[in-house]
Design a protein around this motif. Structure first.
Motif, PDB file in Angstrom:
ATOM      1  N   LEU A   1       0.833  -1.200   0.000  1.00 15.08           N
ATOM      2  CA  LEU A   1       0.000   0.000   0.000  1.00 15.08           C
ATOM      3  C   LEU A   1       0.867   1.248   0.000  1.00 15.08           C
ATOM      4  CD1 LEU A   1      -2.850   1.235   0.212  1.00 15.08           C
ATOM      5  CD2 LEU A   1      -2.578   1.163   2.688  1.00 15.08           C
ATOM      6  N   LEU A   2       0.621   2.145  -0.941  1.00 15.13           N
ATOM      7  CA  LEU A   2       1.356   3.398  -1.013  1.00 15.13           C
ATOM      8  C   LEU A   2       0.837   4.360   0.040  1.00 15.13           C
ATOM      9  CD1 LEU A   2       1.515   3.904  -4.879  1.00 15.13           C
ATOM     10  CD2 LEU A   2       3.254   2.922  -3.379  1.00 15.13           C
ATOM     11  N   PRO A   3       1.708   5.153   0.674  1.00 14.58           N
ATOM     12  CA  PRO A   3       1.231   6.116   1.688  1.00 14.58           C
ATOM     13  C   PRO A   3       0.353   7.179   1.065  1.00 14.58           C
ATOM     14  CG  PRO A   3       3.558   6.485   1.175  1.00 14.58           C
ATOM     15  CD  PRO A   3       3.163   5.210   0.491  1.00 14.58           C
ATOM     16  N   ASN A   4      -0.725   7.504   1.773  1.00 17.96           N
ATOM     17  CA  ASN A   4      -1.676   8.506   1.320  1.00 17.96           C
ATOM     18  C   ASN A   4      -1.635   9.684   2.277  1.00 17.96           C
ATOM     19  OD1 ASN A   4      -4.505   9.809   1.097  1.00 17.96           O
ATOM     20  ND2 ASN A   4      -4.415   8.461  -0.682  1.00 17.96           N
ATOM     21  N   THR A   5      -1.620  10.917   1.741  1.00 19.77           N
ATOM     22  CA  THR A   5      -1.497  12.106   2.583  1.00 19.77           C
ATOM     23  C   THR A   5      -2.802  12.492   3.265  1.00 19.77           C
ATOM     24  OG1 THR A   5      -1.908  13.529   0.653  1.00 19.77           O
ATOM     25  CG2 THR A   5       0.388  13.009   1.188  1.00 19.77           C
ATOM     26  N   VAL A   6      -3.917  11.967   2.803  1.00 16.01           N
ATOM     27  CA  VAL A   6      -5.225  12.343   3.349  1.00 16.01           C
ATOM     28  C   VAL A   6      -5.820  11.230   4.195  1.00 16.01           C
ATOM     29  CG1 VAL A   6      -7.545  13.161   2.782  1.00 16.01           C
ATOM     30  CG2 VAL A   6      -5.603  13.887   1.390  1.00 16.01           C
ATOM     31  N   TRP A   7      -5.656   9.985   3.753  1.00 14.66           N
ATOM     32  CA  TRP A   7      -6.303   8.865   4.425  1.00 14.66           C
ATOM     33  C   TRP A   7      -5.278   7.862   4.902  1.00 14.66           C
ATOM     34  CZ3 TRP A   7     -11.382   9.320   5.388  1.00 14.66           C
ATOM     35  CH2 TRP A   7     -12.104  10.212   4.615  1.00 14.66           C
ATOM     36  N   GLU A   8      -5.628   7.208   5.988  1.00 14.56           N
ATOM     37  CA  GLU A   8      -4.826   6.127   6.544  1.00 14.56           C
ATOM     38  C   GLU A   8      -5.673   4.857   6.582  1.00 14.56           C
ATOM     39  OE1 GLU A   8      -2.615   4.869  10.741  1.00 14.56           O
ATOM     40  OE2 GLU A   8      -3.696   6.775  10.549  1.00 14.56           O
ATOM     41  N   VAL A   9      -5.188   3.819   5.902  1.00 17.23           N
ATOM     42  CA  VAL A   9      -5.906   2.547   5.862  1.00 17.23           C
ATOM     43  C   VAL A   9      -5.596   1.769   7.133  1.00 17.23           C
ATOM     44  CG1 VAL A   9      -6.242   0.399   4.598  1.00 17.23           C
ATOM     45  CG2 VAL A   9      -5.825   2.525   3.349  1.00 17.23           C
ATOM     46  N   LEU A  10      -6.626   1.464   7.906  1.00 17.51           N
ATOM     47  CA  LEU A  10      -6.444   0.775   9.184  1.00 17.51           C
ATOM     48  C   LEU A  10      -6.414  -0.734   9.023  1.00 17.51           C
ATOM     49  CD1 LEU A  10      -8.802   2.939  11.425  1.00 17.51           C
ATOM     50  CD2 LEU A  10      -6.355   3.197  11.049  1.00 17.51           C
ATOM     51  N   ASN A  11      -7.360  -1.297   8.291  1.00 14.40           N
ATOM     52  CA  ASN A  11      -7.380  -2.744   8.092  1.00 14.40           C
ATOM     53  C   ASN A  11      -8.250  -3.100   6.907  1.00 14.40           C
ATOM     54  OD1 ASN A  11     -10.199  -3.146   9.032  1.00 14.40           O
ATOM     55  ND2 ASN A  11      -9.344  -2.502  10.995  1.00 14.40           N
ATOM     56  N   LEU A  12      -8.090  -4.326   6.449  1.00 17.47           N
ATOM     57  CA  LEU A  12      -8.893  -4.913   5.378  1.00 17.47           C
ATOM     58  C   LEU A  12      -9.522  -6.198   5.894  1.00 17.47           C
ATOM     59  CD1 LEU A  12      -6.431  -4.567   2.354  1.00 17.47           C
ATOM     60  CD2 LEU A  12      -8.414  -3.128   2.826  1.00 17.47           C
ATOM     61  N   SER A  13     -10.740  -6.465   5.453  1.00 14.63           N
ATOM     62  CA  SER A  13     -11.423  -7.706   5.849  1.00 14.63           C
ATOM     63  C   SER A  13     -12.333  -8.133   4.711  1.00 14.63           C
ATOM     64  CB  SER A  13     -12.234  -7.507   7.137  1.00 14.63           C
ATOM     65  OG  SER A  13     -13.228  -6.515   6.954  1.00 14.63           O
ATOM     66  N   SER A  14     -12.641  -9.412   4.686  1.00 13.77           N
ATOM     67  CA  SER A  14     -13.510  -9.962   3.634  1.00 13.77           C
ATOM     68  C   SER A  14     -14.605 -10.810   4.259  1.00 13.77           C
ATOM     69  CB  SER A  14     -12.695 -10.795   2.647  1.00 13.77           C
ATOM     70  OG  SER A  14     -12.104 -11.895   3.305  1.00 13.77           O
ATOM     71  N   LYS A  15     -15.688 -10.918   3.528  1.00 12.18           N
ATOM     72  CA  LYS A  15     -16.840 -11.682   4.004  1.00 12.18           C
ATOM     73  C   LYS A  15     -17.560 -12.282   2.807  1.00 12.18           C
ATOM     74  CE  LYS A  15     -21.173 -11.150   6.573  1.00 12.18           C
ATOM     75  NZ  LYS A  15     -22.072 -10.189   7.271  1.00 12.18           N
ATOM     76  N   HIS A  16     -17.865 -13.567   2.913  1.00 11.11           N
ATOM     77  CA  HIS A  16     -18.592 -14.246   1.848  1.00 11.11           C
ATOM     78  C   HIS A  16     -20.086 -14.190   2.137  1.00 11.11           C
ATOM     79  CE1 HIS A  16     -20.407 -17.717  -0.241  1.00 11.11           C
ATOM     80  NE2 HIS A  16     -19.519 -17.443  -1.181  1.00 11.11           N
ATOM     81  N   VAL A  17     -20.864 -13.788   1.150  1.00 16.17           N
ATOM     82  CA  VAL A  17     -22.312 -13.670   1.314  1.00 16.17           C
ATOM     83  C   VAL A  17     -22.992 -14.399   0.165  1.00 16.17           C
ATOM     84  CG1 VAL A  17     -22.212 -11.485   2.556  1.00 16.17           C
ATOM     85  CG2 VAL A  17     -22.365 -11.473   0.063  1.00 16.17           C
ATOM     86  N   CYS A  18     -24.206 -14.815   0.441  1.00 18.98           N
ATOM     87  CA  CYS A  18     -25.040 -15.462  -0.567  1.00 18.98           C
ATOM     88  C   CYS A  18     -26.431 -14.849  -0.476  1.00 18.98           C
ATOM     89  CB  CYS A  18     -25.085 -16.970  -0.338  1.00 18.98           C
ATOM     90  SG  CYS A  18     -25.988 -17.870  -1.623  1.00 18.98           S
ATOM     91  N   GLU A  19     -26.861 -14.213  -1.524  1.00 17.89           N
ATOM     92  CA  GLU A  19     -28.117 -13.469  -1.516  1.00 17.89           C
ATOM     93  C   GLU A  19     -29.112 -14.096  -2.485  1.00 17.89           C
ATOM     94  OE1 GLU A  19     -27.066  -9.524  -2.505  1.00 17.89           O
ATOM     95  OE2 GLU A  19     -26.136  -9.074  -0.570  1.00 17.89           O
ATOM     96  N   ASP A  20     -30.356 -14.159  -2.041  1.00 20.03           N
ATOM     97  CA  ASP A  20     -31.445 -14.718  -2.845  1.00 20.03           C
ATOM     98  C   ASP A  20     -32.236 -13.555  -3.441  1.00 20.03           C
ATOM     99  OD1 ASP A  20     -33.382 -16.207  -4.049  1.00 20.03           O
ATOM    100  OD2 ASP A  20     -34.307 -16.916  -2.177  1.00 20.03           O
ATOM    101  N   TYR A  21     -32.241 -13.450  -4.743  1.00 23.16           N
ATOM    102  CA  TYR A  21     -32.953 -12.375  -5.421  1.00 23.16           C
ATOM    103  C   TYR A  21     -34.384 -12.749  -5.775  1.00 23.16           C
ATOM    104  CZ  TYR A  21     -28.544  -9.899  -5.781  1.00 23.16           C
ATOM    105  OH  TYR A  21     -27.368  -9.233  -5.482  1.00 23.16           O
ATOM    106  N   GLY A  22     -34.787 -14.000  -5.545  1.00 17.16           N
ATOM    107  CA  GLY A  22     -36.173 -14.404  -5.727  1.00 17.16           C
ATOM    108  C   GLY A  22     -36.620 -14.428  -7.174  1.00 17.16           C
ATOM    109  N   ASP A  23     -37.919 -14.698  -7.352  1.00 12.63           N
ATOM    110  CA  ASP A  23     -38.558 -14.735  -8.681  1.00 12.63           C
ATOM    111  C   ASP A  23     -37.831 -15.682  -9.633  1.00 12.63           C
ATOM    112  OD1 ASP A  23     -40.362 -12.864  -7.779  1.00 12.63           O
ATOM    113  OD2 ASP A  23     -39.200 -11.156  -8.534  1.00 12.63           O
ATOM    114  N   GLY A  24     -37.353 -16.805  -9.120  1.00  7.43           N
ATOM    115  CA  GLY A  24     -36.715 -17.793  -9.968  1.00  7.43           C
ATOM    116  C   GLY A  24     -35.327 -17.422 -10.426  1.00  7.43           C
ATOM    117  N   ILE A  25     -34.792 -16.308  -9.967  1.00 11.99           N
ATOM    118  CA  ILE A  25     -33.447 -15.914 -10.394  1.00 11.99           C
ATOM    119  C   ILE A  25     -32.404 -16.769  -9.706  1.00 11.99           C
ATOM    120  CG2 ILE A  25     -31.799 -14.005 -10.478  1.00 11.99           C
ATOM    121  CD1 ILE A  25     -34.116 -12.086 -10.640  1.00 11.99           C
TER     122      ILE A  25
END
Length: 410
Positions: free
Chosen positions: A141-165
């Protein structure tokens, strides 16, 4: 069913402007396609084929759901992708894209935000293509003068869109960022607080100086211009007004109230008719209640004056001339009615005392000075408490959580 693994393995740069996040990152796609597997022994032991151009071979149409343009990652190939004899395919390239990230600027410039990147297939449901996140790192990660990145995280989700989709799987990458506040503290908060405290000194200026009103108007205009400059630096939008903006608006109202109080004090002081400058009850309350507590040091309210009969003065003069006695004060004994003169060497007046009281004009001056000191105490106390409360609220961390539902932006 095709299993597709998404790899966000290098986050190079991040820039947040308003509610749009510009991200430069390296991403990788890794999937298996058994239909394109082969036996290496039949092809001179070749186990890998590199493609530099997009072919008719199937590639997953994975997109970032909250990406502004909504284009698939495999739309344009900027790097080759590799196909192995087992059907394993690996594709990696650097992309720069813009995403929607709702920001709550209530704690500006001490705000923290969680920007989420939602990744998944666009046309294939979980029965046809499933995605899985495998790696996260901030080593590059390159240093940014405005923002500081604290952490990264990921999450797996499964969503039902209904109507046979059907159900669609997706990976949500959450990036927690914090604004670097040093620039804003030095250029916004400290000048704003300093301008507000200048209002307190308006009560120190004497009423006869004639500069109290002009000084108060100057402070009001200075804070107004400062608010206009600060509003250009504060993020627009959001669910609420930033606490810093609330402080500036409150300070402007405070300056106006102090200016109105100053005008009222000057109107009392400069009234050509002291009897009508202020009500008797108010004046009595100020002189008897407020003046002993925080008023100026009063001059002697009463001056002793002794009345001496002229005949006594002549007799005293003769005594001094003749040298028979040295008398400092004489008085006629009021209990004697035969006119006989009694001499005394006492230096105080007892029965024939008269008192010279303060004039109405002097009372008005004392009252105005008391009101100035009372205004100085109240304004300084109120402004100190106000500043302390707002700083405590401003430095309180919001504890933002990643949004649960991300709207599609195309």
């Amino acid at each position: 069913m095709v299993s597709c693994e998404f790899d966000l393995y290098q986050l190079n740069d991040l820039n947040v402007v308003e509610q749009v996040v510009d991200v430069t990152m390296w991403v990788g796609l890794h999937w298996f396609n058994e239909k394109v597997s082969w036996d290496p022994s039949k092809y001179e032991g070749r186990k890998r084929v590199d493609f530099t151009e997009k072919s008719d071979m199937w590639m997953p149409d994975v997109v970032f759901y909250n990406q502004i343009d909504g284009a698939p990652l495999t739309k344009e190939l900027m790097a080759p992708y590799r196909l192995y004899n087992t059907g394993e395919t690996y594709f990696s390239q650097s992309i720069r894209s813009s995403f929607l990230c709702p920001l709550d600027a209530s704690y500006f410039p001490f705000d923290e935000h969680v920007c989420s990147l939602k990744f998944g297939p666009w046309t294939y449901n979980t029965e046809e293509c499933d995605v899985e996140g495998i790696r996260l790192t901030m080593n590059f990660l390159l240093p940014n003068t405005v923002w500081e990145v604290l952490n990264l995280s990921s999450k797996h989700v499964c969503e039902d869109y209904g109507d046979g989709i059907g159900n669609f799987s997706a990976i949500i990458y959450s990036i927690r960022v914090r604004r670097r506040s040093q620039f804003y503290v030095a250029n916004i908060i400290i000048p704003s607080v300093a301008i507000s405290y200048l209002t307190v000194f308006n009560f120190i200026i004497p009423c006869e100086a004639g500069e109290k009103i002009s000084y108060g108007v100057t402070i009001f205009l200075s804070q107004t211009v400062n608010l206009m400059l600060v509003s250009e630096l504060m993020p627009r939008g959001g669910k609420s007004v930033p606490i810093l903006g609330q402080y500036l608006l409150t300070s402007i109202i405070f300056i106006v109230l102090c200016l109105l109080t100053t005008i009222e004090i000057i109107s009392i002081y400069a009234n050509p008719f002291p009897e009508n400058a202020i009500g008797q009850r108010k004046l009595k309350f100020i002189l008897k209640r407020l003046t002993p507590i925080m008023g100026p040091k009063l001059p002697r309210k009463m001056k002793k004056v002794c009345k001496v009969n002229p005949e006594i003065e002549t007799a005293i003069a003769n005594l001094h001339v003749n040298g028979n006695a040295v008398l400092k004060e004489q008085k006629r004994d009021p209990k004697k009615t035969n006119g006989q003169i009694h001499y005394s060497t006492k230096t105080t007046c007892n029965n024939n005392e008269e008192y010279q009281k303060m004039t109405k004009r002097e009372e008005i001056i004392i009252a105005c000075e008391t009101l100035n000191r009372f205004g100085l105490f109240c304004s300084f106390t109120f402004l100190t408490v106000l500043t302390f409360v707002y700083i405590m609220l401003l430095t309180h961390q919001s504890g933002a959580e990643p949004p649960q539902n991300l709207m599609l932006a195309v």
